[in-house]
Design a protein around this motif. Structure first.
Motif, mmCIF file in Angstrom:
data_model
loop_
_atom_site.group_PDB
_atom_site.id
_atom_site.type_symbol
_atom_site.label_atom_id
_atom_site.label_comp_id
_atom_site.label_asym_id
_atom_site.label_seq_id
_atom_site.Cartn_x
_atom_site.Cartn_y
_atom_site.Cartn_z
ATOM 1 N N ARG A 87 0.756 -1.178 -0.093
ATOM 2 C CA ARG A 87 0.051 -0.136 0.052
ATOM 3 C C ARG A 87 0.825 1.355 -0.089
ATOM 4 N NH1 ARG A 87 -5.461 -1.807 0.727
ATOM 5 N NH2 ARG A 87 -5.381 -3.967 0.228
ATOM 6 N N LEU A 88 1.944 1.249 -0.829
ATOM 7 C CA LEU A 88 2.584 2.585 -1.165
ATOM 8 C C LEU A 88 2.305 3.180 -2.412
ATOM 9 C CD1 LEU A 88 5.451 3.520 0.136
ATOM 10 C CD2 LEU A 88 6.621 2.220 -1.694
ATOM 11 N N SER A 89 2.278 4.379 -2.070
ATOM 12 C CA SER A 89 1.731 5.491 -3.058
ATOM 13 C C SER A 89 2.747 5.543 -3.925
ATOM 14 C CB SER A 89 1.047 6.532 -2.630
ATOM 15 O OG SER A 89 2.049 7.505 -1.794
ATOM 16 N N LYS A 90 2.559 6.015 -5.553
ATOM 17 C CA LYS A 90 3.685 6.369 -6.300
ATOM 18 C C LYS A 90 4.565 7.555 -5.843
ATOM 19 C CE LYS A 90 4.115 8.205 -10.888
ATOM 20 N NZ LYS A 90 3.479 8.671 -11.945
ATOM 21 N N ASN A 113 5.498 -2.184 -8.108
ATOM 22 C CA ASN A 113 4.194 -2.529 -8.893
ATOM 23 C C ASN A 113 3.313 -1.360 -8.816
ATOM 24 O OD1 ASN A 113 1.755 -3.721 -9.719
ATOM 25 N ND2 ASN A 113 2.759 -5.452 -9.970
ATOM 26 N N LYS A 114 3.335 -0.419 -9.735
ATOM 27 C CA LYS A 114 2.399 0.605 -9.488
ATOM 28 C C LYS A 114 0.798 0.248 -9.349
ATOM 29 C CE LYS A 114 2.041 1.619 -14.506
ATOM 30 N NZ LYS A 114 2.292 2.734 -15.471
ATOM 31 N N ARG A 115 0.495 -0.724 -10.231
ATOM 32 C CA ARG A 115 -1.017 -1.390 -9.917
ATOM 33 C C ARG A 115 -1.024 -1.991 -8.487
ATOM 34 N NH1 ARG A 115 -2.804 -4.256 -15.417
ATOM 35 N NH2 ARG A 115 -4.291 -2.654 -16.289
ATOM 36 N N ALA A 116 -0.476 -2.679 -7.963
ATOM 37 C CA ALA A 116 -0.345 -3.301 -6.805
ATOM 38 C C ALA A 116 0.015 -2.366 -5.611
ATOM 39 C CB ALA A 116 0.457 -4.491 -6.847
ATOM 40 N N LYS A 117 0.698 -1.395 -5.899
ATOM 41 C CA LYS A 117 1.472 -0.339 -4.848
ATOM 42 C C LYS A 117 2.263 -1.182 -3.874
ATOM 43 C CE LYS A 117 -2.227 2.946 -5.380
ATOM 44 N NZ LYS A 117 -3.500 3.932 -4.766
ATOM 45 N N ILE A 118 3.011 -1.959 -4.545
ATOM 46 C CA ILE A 118 3.910 -2.820 -3.645
ATOM 47 C C ILE A 118 5.452 -2.542 -4.077
ATOM 48 C CG2 ILE A 118 4.683 -5.178 -2.918
ATOM 49 C CD1 ILE A 118 1.875 -5.995 -3.036
ATOM 50 N N ILE A 148 -6.257 -4.855 -7.035
ATOM 51 C CA ILE A 148 -6.111 -5.774 -5.827
ATOM 52 C C ILE A 148 -5.758 -7.249 -6.274
ATOM 53 C CG2 ILE A 148 -7.680 -6.940 -4.306
ATOM 54 C CD1 ILE A 148 -7.375 -3.794 -3.745
ATOM 55 N N ALA A 149 -6.118 -7.573 -7.526
ATOM 56 C CA ALA A 149 -5.476 -8.776 -7.963
ATOM 57 C C ALA A 149 -4.091 -8.708 -8.074
ATOM 58 C CB ALA A 149 -6.114 -9.190 -9.312
ATOM 59 N N VAL A 247 -12.324 -13.496 2.127
ATOM 60 C CA VAL A 247 -11.332 -12.361 3.004
ATOM 61 C C VAL A 247 -11.971 -11.073 3.045
ATOM 62 C CG1 VAL A 247 -9.397 -13.640 2.333
ATOM 63 C CG2 VAL A 247 -9.769 -11.903 0.821
ATOM 64 N N ASN A 248 -11.390 -10.028 3.808
ATOM 65 C CA ASN A 248 -12.046 -8.570 3.768
ATOM 66 C C ASN A 248 -11.915 -8.130 2.401
ATOM 67 O OD1 ASN A 248 -13.069 -6.706 5.006
ATOM 68 N ND2 ASN A 248 -11.478 -6.212 6.368
ATOM 69 N N ILE A 249 -12.627 -6.834 2.426
ATOM 70 C CA ILE A 249 -12.799 -6.009 1.408
ATOM 71 C C ILE A 249 -11.437 -5.627 1.016
ATOM 72 C CG2 ILE A 249 -13.511 -3.649 0.596
ATOM 73 C CD1 ILE A 249 -16.029 -4.347 2.432
ATOM 74 N N ASP A 250 -11.030 -5.686 -0.355
ATOM 75 C CA ASP A 250 -9.632 -5.139 -0.909
ATOM 76 C C ASP A 250 -8.614 -5.901 -0.402
ATOM 77 O OD1 ASP A 250 -11.192 -3.480 -2.606
ATOM 78 O OD2 ASP A 250 -10.742 -1.689 -1.387
ATOM 79 N N ASN A 251 -8.665 -7.050 0.159
ATOM 80 C CA ASN A 251 -7.564 -7.548 0.669
ATOM 81 C C ASN A 251 -6.918 -8.643 0.048
ATOM 82 O OD1 ASN A 251 -5.667 -8.607 2.827
ATOM 83 N ND2 ASN A 251 -7.224 -9.609 4.243
ATOM 84 N N GLY A 252 -6.112 -8.149 -0.942
ATOM 85 C CA GLY A 252 -5.329 -8.971 -1.655
ATOM 86 C C GLY A 252 -4.212 -9.612 -1.303
ATOM 87 N N PHE A 253 -3.651 -9.001 -0.181
ATOM 88 C CA PHE A 253 -2.545 -9.548 0.456
ATOM 89 C C PHE A 253 -2.872 -10.684 1.133
ATOM 90 C CE2 PHE A 253 -0.195 -9.888 4.184
ATOM 91 C CZ PHE A 253 1.331 -9.775 3.939
ATOM 92 N N GLY A 254 -3.968 -10.356 1.951
ATOM 93 C CA GLY A 254 -4.636 -11.828 2.754
ATOM 94 C C GLY A 254 -4.929 -12.954 2.056
ATOM 95 N N ALA A 255 -5.668 -12.676 0.684
ATOM 96 C CA ALA A 255 -5.775 -13.882 -0.205
ATOM 97 C C ALA A 255 -4.558 -14.454 -0.582
ATOM 98 C CB ALA A 255 -6.792 -13.101 -1.409
#
Length: 275
Positions: A87-90, A113-118, A148-149, A247-255
């Protein structure tokens, strides 16, 4: 750690004292702003990740800088596990690249990864796939769910598992779904991660077609009663397709971590059956 084990071997400390010291060694206190769990990957199969969202930038920078300072205290930087910042912004990424530029001279590399913000900070290899792990399939209902994917994809790959993706194949054009599902089944994926907003129907459809775990990720895509992902979440929680995990809303990490846990345990059982 070597000093602790040496003291145990020489009889200077007891087994109980050794255990306590080793546990303490696994947690690095960084200027009273964070504690880094350096042995999480050894215990759980997935390394520590730093959530950038809501952290003060100076605290985030301090965490990373102090980590490397402690690494260098023991000699050249080895970086056993990649550092994952989510969850790191550009804008913050650009600041970090500037403030941490000195690390590149020490062999440290950055991948954002600018889409994932990682942001992945690594030394030797960005990804190191484990040949024992089966692949994971990741689907999205719409283009708006891709961020999120991608978060889930980066996390799964960082855990050593290959990923097959197919995006924008939701129920509004359901004919697009079946060829992609068939391909992933042929590739023998061990789990599906399915991201969907709006009414959140896609995970239920997928779960009714396959015989492997399906992990549903509601996304905050929608409006009116579907705003903030709540309608998708409620739909997934009350799915009539049995065996669907949510999983929780927007929780791509947990998935991603959940899918990795499935892949890791399947590989473990296969390995044990051969012994």
């Amino acid at each position: 750690m070597k000093e602790i084990l040496k003291s145990l071997a020489e009889g200077k400390i007891s087994i109980e004292e050794c255990e306590t010291l080793l546990k303490a060694e696994n947690i690095r206190q960084l200027d009273e702003v964070a504690q880094i769990d350096t042995s999480r990957k050894d215990r759980t199969g997935f390394p520590e990740a730093i959530l950038a969202d809501s952290k003060d930038y100076e605290d985030l920078l301090t965490i990373i800088k102090r980590f490397f300072e402690k690494e260098e205290a023991n000699g050249p930087i080895e970086l056993k596990n990649n550092i994952i910042i989510t969850r790191l912004s550009k804008e913050r990424h650009e600041l970090l690249r500037k403030d941490l530029a000195y690390l590149t001279e020490k062999g440290i590399k950055f991948d954002y990864n600018k889409r994932a913000k990682i942001l992945i900070i690594y030394k030797d290899a960005l990804v190191n796939f484990n040949p024992e792990y089966a692949k994971v399939g990741i689907l999205t209902a719409g283009t708006s769910d891709i961020a999120i994917a991608e978060e889930a994809k980066v996390i799964v790959e960082q855990g050593g598992c290959e990923v097959i993706t197919s995006y924008d194949i939701g129920v509004a054009g359901i004919h697009r779904l079946f060829p992609q599902i068939a391909y992933m089944v042929e590739e023998d994926v061990c789990a599906f991660i399915v991201c969907a907003g709006m009414e959140g129907a896609l995970p239920s459809v997928v779960a009714g077609l396959v015989d492997v775990p399906v992990i549903a990720v509601p996304t905050s895509v929608g409006y009116g009663v579907g705003a903030d992902g709540k309608a998708a979440l409620y739909s997934m929680l009350q799915s009539c397709a049995p065996g669907l995990s949510v999983v929780n809303i927007d929780n791509g990490f947990g998935a991603g971590v959940y899918a990795l846990t499935i892949a890791k345990n399947i590989a473990k059982r296969v390995r044990m059956s051969k012994e």
